[in-house]
Motif scaffolding. Structure first.
Motif, PDB file in Angstrom:
ATOM      1  N   LEU A  23       0.758  -1.151  -0.049  1.00 60.58           N
ATOM      2  CA  LEU A  23      -0.119   0.120   0.094  1.00 60.58           C
ATOM      3  C   LEU A  23       0.761   1.398  -0.073  1.00 60.58           C
ATOM      4  O   LEU A  23       0.611   2.265  -0.649  1.00 60.58           O
ATOM      5  N   ARG A  24       1.914   1.199   0.992  1.00 62.21           N
ATOM      6  CA  ARG A  24       2.900   2.368   0.907  1.00 62.21           C
ATOM      7  C   ARG A  24       3.465   2.464  -0.492  1.00 62.21           C
ATOM      8  O   ARG A  24       3.715   3.843  -0.922  1.00 62.21           O
ATOM      9  N   ILE A  25       3.825   1.648  -1.029  1.00 64.75           N
ATOM     10  CA  ILE A  25       4.671   1.703  -2.465  1.00 64.75           C
ATOM     11  C   ILE A  25       3.661   2.152  -3.563  1.00 64.75           C
ATOM     12  O   ILE A  25       3.778   3.145  -4.410  1.00 64.75           O
ATOM     13  N   LEU A  26       2.167   1.745  -3.307  1.00 64.49           N
ATOM     14  CA  LEU A  26       1.120   2.081  -4.343  1.00 64.49           C
ATOM     15  C   LEU A  26       1.065   3.822  -4.147  1.00 64.49           C
ATOM     16  O   LEU A  26       1.013   4.492  -5.236  1.00 64.49           O
ATOM     17  N   ALA A  27       0.795   3.940  -3.006  1.00 62.50           N
ATOM     18  CA  ALA A  27       0.855   5.320  -2.612  1.00 62.50           C
ATOM     19  C   ALA A  27       1.929   6.264  -3.134  1.00 62.50           C
ATOM     20  O   ALA A  27       1.597   7.450  -3.774  1.00 62.50           O
ATOM     21  N   ALA A  28       3.157   5.964  -3.095  1.00 65.42           N
ATOM     22  CA  ALA A  28       4.271   6.691  -3.516  1.00 65.42           C
ATOM     23  C   ALA A  28       4.058   6.785  -5.156  1.00 65.42           C
ATOM     24  O   ALA A  28       4.495   7.790  -5.522  1.00 65.42           O
ATOM     25  N   LEU A  29       3.652   5.659  -5.760  1.00 68.00           N
ATOM     26  CA  LEU A  29       3.833   5.743  -7.081  1.00 68.00           C
ATOM     27  C   LEU A  29       2.529   6.149  -7.853  1.00 68.00           C
ATOM     28  O   LEU A  29       2.454   6.655  -9.080  1.00 68.00           O
ATOM     29  N   ILE A  30       1.587   6.641  -7.008  1.00 67.51           N
ATOM     30  CA  ILE A  30       0.388   7.331  -7.453  1.00 67.51           C
ATOM     31  C   ILE A  30       0.650   8.872  -7.640  1.00 67.51           C
ATOM     32  O   ILE A  30       0.479   9.608  -8.684  1.00 67.51           O
ATOM     33  N   GLU A  31       1.639   9.310  -6.646  1.00 68.25           N
ATOM     34  CA  GLU A  31       2.084  10.794  -6.843  1.00 68.25           C
ATOM     35  C   GLU A  31       2.763  10.787  -8.276  1.00 68.25           C
ATOM     36  O   GLU A  31       2.535  11.844  -8.941  1.00 68.25           O
ATOM     37  N   GLN A  32       3.823   9.817  -8.579  1.00 70.43           N
ATOM     38  CA  GLN A  32       4.292  10.132  -9.875  1.00 70.43           C
ATOM     39  C   GLN A  32       5.270   8.762 -10.088  1.00 70.43           C
ATOM     40  O   GLN A  32       5.485   8.185  -9.053  1.00 70.43           O
TER      41      GLN A  32
END
Length: 194
Positions: A23-32
């Motif tokens: 979830l943390r990785i996905l959240a970081a990759l939503i930004e850019q």
């Protein structure tokens, strides 16, 4: 007509989201989009763990690798959005019509043009069209910018003619387009703020 729920697809997606690191990785990759080393540095996780978790998210269809000289991963939530639409009971979605607080006239217009989670058609009349365009804007994930392919996928989950919706958003000044990247204007942002 609502599409049938693919229980295996739902199961794969839910399992892939049932891990805090993913979830943390996905959240970081939503930004850019980011490289694997950028992800590990940002989230303070080791490279092996990040690689393993990124592969799981990628196989679940939640990440895609960009074809740059340096491989970057970006979140692709279109599959998740499609599954969420499949799981939403059409009767409840149709009754709600929108998550925003709107007057009864607006709600009637939205009910006339939406069949549950799907848009049936874009209205011809300008006032009704703008109500529908604003509702469509509320139904896609809010982001600072949208690359054209990802925006196409988000719209296609709601309405097949994504080209018309993109064009109408630009013509009505909800978004601006520069070199294949769409950004919300002040007008577009005000729709999301309500």
């Amino acid at each position: 007509m609502a599409s049938e729920v693919d229980h295996e697809e739902v199961s794969v997606l839910l399992r892939s989201l049932a891990d805090s690191t993913r979830l943390r990785i996905l959240a970081a990759l939503i930004e850019q989009p980011r490289t694997l080393s950028e992800v590990t540095s940002l989230l303070s996780i080791d490279i092996e763990s990040a690689f393993h978790q990124v592969r799981k998210l990628e196989s679940a269809g939640l990440l895609v690798a960009t074809p740059d000289a340096m491989v970057r991963f970006r979140a692709d939530l279109s599959r998740l959005q499609r599954v969420a639409i499949q799981l939403a009971p059409p009767k409840r979605v149709g009754a709600a019509a929108t998550s925003a607080e709107v007057d009864s006239r607006t709600r009637d217009v939205l009910r006339a043009f939406f069949d549950g989670p799907r848009l049936i058609a874009l209205p011809v009349q300008r006032q009704k069209k703008e109500l529908v365009l604003e509702e469509l804007l509320r139904r896609i994930p809010a982001q600072a910018e949208y690359r054209e392919p990802e925006l196409n996928q988000m719209i296609a989950a709601i309405y097949d003619d994504f080209c018309s919706v993109r064009r109408e958003w630009v013509m009505a000044r909800y978004m601006v387009r520069e070199q294949g990247v769409y950004r919300l204007t002040e007008r577009g942002l005000s729709v999301l703020a309500n």
